[in-house]
Write a protein that holds these residues in place. Sequence first.
Motif, PDB file in Angstrom:
ATOM      1  N   LYS A 156       0.589  -1.075   0.164  1.00 64.23           N
ATOM      2  CA  LYS A 156      -0.532  -0.021  -0.346  1.00 64.23           C
ATOM      3  C   LYS A 156       0.900   1.418  -0.331  1.00 64.23           C
ATOM      4  CE  LYS A 156      -3.850  -2.163   2.461  1.00 64.23           C
ATOM      5  NZ  LYS A 156      -5.180  -1.702   3.642  1.00 64.23           N
ATOM      6  N   VAL A 157       1.873   1.395   0.798  1.00 63.61           N
ATOM      7  CA  VAL A 157       2.873   2.239   0.684  1.00 63.61           C
ATOM      8  C   VAL A 157       3.672   1.376   0.448  1.00 63.61           C
ATOM      9  CG1 VAL A 157       4.046   4.533   2.353  1.00 63.61           C
ATOM     10  CG2 VAL A 157       1.346   3.749   1.958  1.00 63.61           C
ATOM     11  N   LEU A 158       5.159   2.104  -0.411  1.00 68.84           N
ATOM     12  CA  LEU A 158       5.987   1.997  -0.586  1.00 68.84           C
ATOM     13  C   LEU A 158       7.087   3.526  -0.155  1.00 68.84           C
ATOM     14  CD1 LEU A 158       8.878   0.031  -1.455  1.00 68.84           C
ATOM     15  CD2 LEU A 158       8.562   1.574  -3.717  1.00 68.84           C
ATOM     16  N   ILE A 159       8.326   3.083   0.751  1.00 65.13           N
ATOM     17  CA  ILE A 159       9.233   4.017   1.041  1.00 65.13           C
ATOM     18  C   ILE A 159      10.679   3.525   0.587  1.00 65.13           C
ATOM     19  CG2 ILE A 159      10.168   5.491   3.252  1.00 65.13           C
ATOM     20  CD1 ILE A 159       7.478   4.370   4.784  1.00 65.13           C
ATOM     21  N   GLY A 160      11.785   4.207   0.381  1.00 65.57           N
ATOM     22  CA  GLY A 160      12.809   4.031   0.046  1.00 65.57           C
ATOM     23  C   GLY A 160      13.914   4.867   0.453  1.00 65.57           C
ATOM     24  N   CYS A 161      14.779   3.856   1.176  1.00 65.71           N
ATOM     25  CA  CYS A 161      15.730   3.902   2.423  1.00 65.71           C
ATOM     26  C   CYS A 161      17.190   3.716   1.560  1.00 65.71           C
ATOM     27  CB  CYS A 161      15.602   3.976   3.441  1.00 65.71           C
ATOM     28  SG  CYS A 161      13.406   4.663   4.634  1.00 65.71           S
ATOM     29  N   ASP A 162      16.984   3.447   0.376  1.00 67.21           N
ATOM     30  CA  ASP A 162      17.973   2.422   0.147  1.00 67.21           C
ATOM     31  C   ASP A 162      19.042   3.346  -0.662  1.00 67.21           C
ATOM     32  OD1 ASP A 162      15.909   3.186  -1.736  1.00 67.21           O
ATOM     33  OD2 ASP A 162      16.837   1.638  -3.241  1.00 67.21           O
ATOM     34  N   GLY A 163      19.415   3.942  -0.240  1.00 70.92           N
ATOM     35  CA  GLY A 163      21.135   5.525  -0.336  1.00 70.92           C
ATOM     36  C   GLY A 163      21.242   5.925  -1.865  1.00 70.92           C
ATOM     37  N   VAL A 164      22.476   5.783  -2.056  1.00 66.41           N
ATOM     38  CA  VAL A 164      22.739   6.706  -3.268  1.00 66.41           C
ATOM     39  C   VAL A 164      22.004   6.418  -4.805  1.00 66.41           C
ATOM     40  CG1 VAL A 164      23.867   8.695  -2.895  1.00 66.41           C
ATOM     41  CG2 VAL A 164      25.363   6.507  -3.104  1.00 66.41           C
ATOM     42  N   ASN A 165      21.871   4.903  -4.431  1.00 67.00           N
ATOM     43  CA  ASN A 165      21.507   4.097  -5.365  1.00 67.00           C
ATOM     44  C   ASN A 165      20.297   3.645  -5.501  1.00 67.00           C
ATOM     45  OD1 ASN A 165      24.273   4.526  -6.857  1.00 67.00           O
ATOM     46  ND2 ASN A 165      24.984   2.730  -5.299  1.00 67.00           N
ATOM     47  N   SER A 166      19.357   4.299  -4.930  1.00 64.57           N
ATOM     48  CA  SER A 166      18.138   3.717  -4.902  1.00 64.57           C
ATOM     49  C   SER A 166      17.470   3.533  -6.038  1.00 64.57           C
ATOM     50  CB  SER A 166      17.195   5.219  -3.893  1.00 64.57           C
ATOM     51  OG  SER A 166      15.482   5.000  -3.812  1.00 64.57           O
ATOM     52  N   VAL A 167      16.690   2.135  -5.786  1.00 59.84           N
ATOM     53  CA  VAL A 167      16.044   2.256  -6.844  1.00 59.84           C
ATOM     54  C   VAL A 167      14.460   2.550  -7.098  1.00 59.84           C
ATOM     55  CG1 VAL A 167      14.975   0.042  -5.613  1.00 59.84           C
ATOM     56  CG2 VAL A 167      14.577  -0.258  -8.118  1.00 59.84           C
ATOM     57  N   VAL A 168      13.981   3.162  -5.128  1.00 59.06           N
ATOM     58  CA  VAL A 168      13.052   3.869  -4.938  1.00 59.06           C
ATOM     59  C   VAL A 168      13.136   5.571  -5.868  1.00 59.06           C
ATOM     60  CG1 VAL A 168      10.830   4.443  -3.904  1.00 59.06           C
ATOM     61  CG2 VAL A 168      12.121   2.433  -3.638  1.00 59.06           C
ATOM     62  N   ALA A 169      14.083   5.690  -5.154  1.00 61.18           N
ATOM     63  CA  ALA A 169      14.685   7.190  -6.524  1.00 61.18           C
ATOM     64  C   ALA A 169      14.392   7.458  -7.850  1.00 61.18           C
ATOM     65  CB  ALA A 169      15.951   7.472  -5.891  1.00 61.18           C
ATOM     66  N   LYS A 170      14.888   6.294  -8.255  1.00 64.95           N
ATOM     67  CA  LYS A 170      14.285   5.903  -9.660  1.00 64.95           C
ATOM     68  C   LYS A 170      13.341   6.306 -10.263  1.00 64.95           C
ATOM     69  CE  LYS A 170      16.117   2.806 -13.472  1.00 64.95           C
ATOM     70  NZ  LYS A 170      16.933   2.254 -14.077  1.00 64.95           N
ATOM     71  N   TYR A 171      12.391   5.086  -9.846  1.00 66.05           N
ATOM     72  CA  TYR A 171      11.160   5.037  -9.404  1.00 66.05           C
ATOM     73  C   TYR A 171      10.470   6.656  -9.459  1.00 66.05           C
ATOM     74  CZ  TYR A 171       5.928   3.649  -9.829  1.00 66.05           C
ATOM     75  OH  TYR A 171       4.665   4.125  -9.666  1.00 66.05           O
ATOM     76  N   LEU A 172      10.892   6.906  -9.042  1.00 59.84           N
ATOM     77  CA  LEU A 172      10.256   8.366  -8.865  1.00 59.84           C
ATOM     78  C   LEU A 172      10.468   9.491  -9.638  1.00 59.84           C
ATOM     79  CD1 LEU A 172      10.759   8.815  -4.752  1.00 59.84           C
ATOM     80  CD2 LEU A 172       8.480   8.586  -5.637  1.00 59.84           C
ATOM     81  N   GLY A 173      11.380   9.099 -10.275  1.00 60.53           N
ATOM     82  CA  GLY A 173      12.383  10.243 -11.283  1.00 60.53           C
ATOM     83  C   GLY A 173      13.371  11.339 -11.029  1.00 60.53           C
ATOM     84  N   LEU A 174      14.672  10.912  -9.115  1.00 59.71           N
ATOM     85  CA  LEU A 174      14.709  11.743  -9.211  1.00 59.71           C
ATOM     86  C   LEU A 174      16.240  11.141 -10.066  1.00 59.71           C
ATOM     87  CD1 LEU A 174      14.527  11.480  -4.992  1.00 59.71           C
ATOM     88  CD2 LEU A 174      14.075  13.600  -7.120  1.00 59.71           C
ATOM     89  N   SER A 175      17.213  12.094 -10.190  1.00 64.03           N
ATOM     90  CA  SER A 175      18.846  11.787 -10.949  1.00 64.03           C
ATOM     91  C   SER A 175      19.236  11.171 -10.533  1.00 64.03           C
ATOM     92  CB  SER A 175      18.643  13.201 -11.538  1.00 64.03           C
ATOM     93  OG  SER A 175      19.849  14.032 -10.695  1.00 64.03           O
ATOM     94  N   LYS A 176      20.280  11.054 -10.805  1.00 64.08           N
ATOM     95  CA  LYS A 176      21.331   9.972 -10.186  1.00 64.08           C
ATOM     96  C   LYS A 176      22.257  11.527  -9.761  1.00 64.08           C
ATOM     97  CE  LYS A 176      22.107   6.498 -13.575  1.00 64.08           C
ATOM     98  NZ  LYS A 176      23.348   5.798 -14.221  1.00 64.08           N
ATOM     99  N   ALA A 177      22.446  10.720  -8.595  1.00 66.44           N
ATOM    100  CA  ALA A 177      23.475  11.060  -7.343  1.00 66.44           C
ATOM    101  C   ALA A 177      24.561  11.685  -8.113  1.00 66.44           C
ATOM    102  CB  ALA A 177      23.978  10.358  -6.261  1.00 66.44           C
ATOM    103  N   SER A 178      24.716  12.645  -7.861  1.00 69.01           N
ATOM    104  CA  SER A 178      26.184  13.460  -8.505  1.00 69.01           C
ATOM    105  C   SER A 178      27.736  13.516  -7.462  1.00 69.01           C
ATOM    106  CB  SER A 178      25.638  15.065  -9.125  1.00 69.01           C
ATOM    107  OG  SER A 178      24.735  15.292  -9.346  1.00 69.01           O
ATOM    108  N   SER A 179      28.970  13.863  -8.495  1.00 66.20           N
ATOM    109  CA  SER A 179      29.459  13.857  -7.729  1.00 66.20           C
ATOM    110  C   SER A 179      30.580  15.362  -7.026  1.00 66.20           C
ATOM    111  CB  SER A 179      31.058  13.145  -8.786  1.00 66.20           C
ATOM    112  OG  SER A 179      31.996  13.482  -8.059  1.00 66.20           O
TER     113      SER A 179
END
Length: 385
Positions: A156-179
């Motif tokens: 029902k609810v998905l929470i991403g706490c999976d760091g800079v290579n987050s698969v959840v952040a990718k699903y949300l459309g956030l850009s990759k972490a930058s150097s």
Amino acid sequence: MMMEGVEGDVVIVGAGIAGLSTALGLHRLGIRSLVLESAESLRTTGYYLGMWPNAWKAIDALGGIGQILRAKHTQLIGIVTTSVVSGDITAEVPIKSADSEGDSGLYAVNRKTLLETLGNVLPRETIKYSSKVVQIQDSDGFKSLHLADGTILRAKVLIGCDGVNSVVAKYLGLSKASSAGRSSVRSFVEFKNGHGFEPKLMLFFGKGVRFGVIPCDDHSIYWFYSFHPPQDKKIEDRMKLKQHILSTIGKVPDKIRSVIEETDATNIEYSPIRFRHPWNLLWGNISKGNVCSALEDSIILARVLAAALRGERRENEQQRIRKGLENYAKERRWRSIDLVWSAYISGSVQMWDGVVLNFIRDHILAKFLGGLFLKKASFDCGKLN
């Protein structure tokens, strides 16, 4: 064995500090969650981290574990900043002790101890190890999580706490972490006969480097070092890395230099520093529907989700969840931008090089930067309920 259609109210990806504290907050409010961790056990590698008053307020809101952690760690009584260019102390900022309002100052906390303490309080079935999420799909109001072993979970609810290579952040459309253009070295050393340092956070900066020395107890020292490596490439030879650090730390007391000299090179960890630009957090989705990328405050997130999942039925559950996460995103967005931006600017200033820039940093900005740490640490997330 493949499992299909397993359903849960809340699924959290990542059993790090954010993931476990969010799960514990929900547990305290009577909400069950499932934490997916891709590793076979808790990732207890790493050394120490500084826990400031805002972190202790969140820990205390979780109930019970704050006292356990304080009893095992040393409270720091001040911050001392020193220029490696001149060797002079540029600022000393005292840190107040715990008070009646629950302000617990600054402690150097062992990351392994923190994770294990959080994990031990959670119900045993909360964490599912060897569970790597490879794909996220929409499924009739649920989020369908496909794991590497073939398991399919519906949340029902998905929470991403999976760091800079987050698969959840990718699903949300956030850009990759930058150097950040900098790399970090962390390590730990034991002095059998004691190190003799006062319990203070000692920061040294200038000439393109920034490093800190933190006494953890009477015998243990944690230290970190950040610098601009050539083309930001990983340095494989740890002994050469140690020699490089000793050759670049500038004018520091012999006692500080001995901390690095006494460090076993096999205990040195190296990693490039990566981050998400503040404008990604400003314009990007840190929540979408019933998905959220947890950035700092597990207490606020647990409070919002518990209210949504246990709310009145005038709205359907998915509407309450969506509105709750949207409110969470609004509340946390600017705080997250402020922390990312402040950390980036502070780190850059402390690594300035050049006569004029060194003078500005050491004689004008030093006390401001020390006070900035304490100001950011005054945030209060409130109670769970």
